[in-house]
Design a protein around this motif. Structure first.
Motif, PDB file in Angstrom:
ATOM      1  N   LYS A  96      10.953   7.644   2.537  1.00  0.00           N
ATOM      2  CA  LYS A  96      11.074   6.815   3.726  1.00  0.00           C
ATOM      3  C   LYS A  96      10.173   5.593   3.538  1.00  0.00           C
ATOM      4  CE  LYS A  96      11.326   8.635   7.833  1.00  0.00           C
ATOM      5  NZ  LYS A  96      11.009   9.298   9.135  1.00  0.00           N
ATOM      6  N   LEU A  97      10.801   4.408   3.536  1.00  0.00           N
ATOM      7  CA  LEU A  97      10.066   3.163   3.340  1.00  0.00           C
ATOM      8  C   LEU A  97       9.856   2.450   4.663  1.00  0.00           C
ATOM      9  CD1 LEU A  97       8.944   0.931   1.359  1.00  0.00           C
ATOM     10  CD2 LEU A  97      11.204  -0.143   1.586  1.00  0.00           C
ATOM     11  N   SER A 121       9.284  -3.685  -2.617  1.00  0.00           N
ATOM     12  CA  SER A 121       9.480  -2.242  -2.708  1.00  0.00           C
ATOM     13  C   SER A 121      10.879  -1.857  -2.242  1.00  0.00           C
ATOM     14  CB  SER A 121       8.430  -1.516  -1.864  1.00  0.00           C
ATOM     15  OG  SER A 121       7.145  -1.649  -2.439  1.00  0.00           O
ATOM     16  N   HIS A 122      11.378  -2.545  -1.233  1.00  0.00           N
ATOM     17  CA  HIS A 122      12.733  -2.312  -0.738  1.00  0.00           C
ATOM     18  C   HIS A 122      13.747  -2.594  -1.846  1.00  0.00           C
ATOM     19  CE1 HIS A 122      15.471  -2.751   3.072  1.00  0.00           C
ATOM     20  NE2 HIS A 122      15.903  -1.827   2.236  1.00  0.00           N
ATOM     21  N   LEU A 134       2.498  -2.682  -5.720  1.00  0.00           N
ATOM     22  CA  LEU A 134       2.238  -2.363  -7.121  1.00  0.00           C
ATOM     23  C   LEU A 134       2.439  -0.869  -7.377  1.00  0.00           C
ATOM     24  CD1 LEU A 134       1.021  -3.164  -9.954  1.00  0.00           C
ATOM     25  CD2 LEU A 134      -1.191  -2.513  -8.984  1.00  0.00           C
ATOM     26  N   VAL A 135       1.884  -0.054  -6.513  1.00  0.00           N
ATOM     27  CA  VAL A 135       1.956   1.401  -6.673  1.00  0.00           C
ATOM     28  C   VAL A 135       3.368   1.908  -6.393  1.00  0.00           C
ATOM     29  CG1 VAL A 135       1.114   3.601  -5.786  1.00  0.00           C
ATOM     30  CG2 VAL A 135      -0.478   1.691  -6.116  1.00  0.00           C
ATOM     31  N   ILE A 136       3.949   1.448  -5.302  1.00  0.00           N
ATOM     32  CA  ILE A 136       5.283   1.934  -4.918  1.00  0.00           C
ATOM     33  C   ILE A 136       6.323   1.566  -5.968  1.00  0.00           C
ATOM     34  CG2 ILE A 136       7.145   1.677  -3.228  1.00  0.00           C
ATOM     35  CD1 ILE A 136       4.947   1.356  -1.086  1.00  0.00           C
ATOM     36  N   GLY A 196      11.828  -8.359  -8.694  1.00  0.00           N
ATOM     37  CA  GLY A 196      11.946  -8.350  -7.250  1.00  0.00           C
ATOM     38  C   GLY A 196      10.665  -8.824  -6.587  1.00  0.00           C
ATOM     39  N   TYR A 197       9.532  -8.423  -7.143  1.00  0.00           N
ATOM     40  CA  TYR A 197       8.236  -8.812  -6.587  1.00  0.00           C
ATOM     41  C   TYR A 197       8.040 -10.323  -6.697  1.00  0.00           C
ATOM     42  CZ  TYR A 197       3.372  -7.645  -5.289  1.00  0.00           C
ATOM     43  OH  TYR A 197       2.171  -7.510  -4.643  1.00  0.00           O
ATOM     44  N   LEU A 198       8.271 -10.878  -7.876  1.00  0.00           N
ATOM     45  CA  LEU A 198       8.118 -12.315  -8.067  1.00  0.00           C
ATOM     46  C   LEU A 198       9.044 -13.093  -7.144  1.00  0.00           C
ATOM     47  CD1 LEU A 198       7.008 -14.795  -9.532  1.00  0.00           C
ATOM     48  CD2 LEU A 198       8.690 -14.374 -11.356  1.00  0.00           C
ATOM     49  N   SER A 199      10.243 -12.598  -6.937  1.00  0.00           N
ATOM     50  CA  SER A 199      11.215 -13.324  -6.109  1.00  0.00           C
ATOM     51  C   SER A 199      10.740 -13.494  -4.670  1.00  0.00           C
ATOM     52  CB  SER A 199      12.578 -12.621  -6.132  1.00  0.00           C
ATOM     53  OG  SER A 199      12.582 -11.434  -5.348  1.00  0.00           O
TER      54      SER A 199
END
Length: 225
Positions: free
Chosen positions: A23-24, A35-36, A86-88, A177-180
């Motif tokens: 569950k996010l 993370s999504h 970072l962790v997720i 995805g993170y950079l975007s």
């Protein structure tokens, strides 16, 4: 894959009736979108729960019981709660190796990706966050200096950290995805122009064309930029 919270399934198939393991908790358009995206790219069985930051839902007792820091993202697993993109993202990549969202066969290359993500989270994010989201908003020289500091971080990614065509090279990873997310913020604010940052702009366009990212944008109620 994402099952809406309100979905009611009528079936005798245990696989269908099983409650999603993950569950996010996310806030639309915020850094939690990374993370999504990772969960959607992984084809994970998860439930997405929106936390409205403007309404202060991140400070409610119910959410603080999940993440005492009062921020998103938070990922509830069957072993407990994980926080921080970072962790997720690393967890998603490692628990869904078939999606190939990281080089999980090489500890060094996985570490390289984590180092890239750590820079985004600990250096670029606070720099652009200060420039765009300070309360009260920065003005005058303070605003100009904050923006310049953020552009220095973007420039480091553009010129040195970004490998191309994806963040870590030939293969798409959770780092993309993170950079975007941060390229999106820069483009929305009007300072990530193609003349100064051609790689980051081309990368953002490439990420937004991915089917999983399109689904996340739709789920979060936001549009590509």
């Amino acid at each position: 894959m994402n099952r809406p919270v309100t979905e009611i399934v009528c079936s005798d198939d245990p696989a269908i009736l099983e409650t999603p393991m993950l569950k996010l908790y996310y806030s639309p358009g915020a850094c939690a979108m990374a993370s999504h995206i990772a969960l959607e790219e992984a084809g994970a069985d998860y439930e997405a729960v929106k936390i409205d930051l403007k309404k202060g839902e991140q400070k409610t007792p119910e959410y603080l019981a999940i993440n005492p820091a009062g921020v998103t993202p938070a990922l509830v697993t069957d072993e407990g709660v994980l926080t921080d993109n970072l962790v997720i993202m690393g967890y998603v990549a490692q628990t869904h190796p078939e999606a190939k969202l990281a080089d999980t066969d090489s500890a060094f290359r996985f570490g390289q990706m984590q180092a890239f993500n750590a820079f985004l989270g600990s250096s670029l994010h606070p720099a652009i966050g200060r420039a765009l989201f300070s309360k009260p908003p920065l003005e005058g020289e303070a605003k100009d200096q904050a923006l310049e500091n953020a552009l220095v971080k973007y420039r480091l990614v553009e010129d040195h950290l970004f490998k191309g065509p994806w963040a870590m090279g030939e293969a798409y990873t959770v780092a993309d995805g993170y950079l975007s997310v941060f390229s999106r913020w820069g483009r929305q604010a009007g300072f990530l122009d193609t003349g100064r940052f051609p790689k980051l702009n081309a990368h953002l366009d490439r990420v937004q064309q991915r089917d999983a990212v399109k689904r996340v944008l739709e789920q979060e109620g936001i549009e590509a930029v």
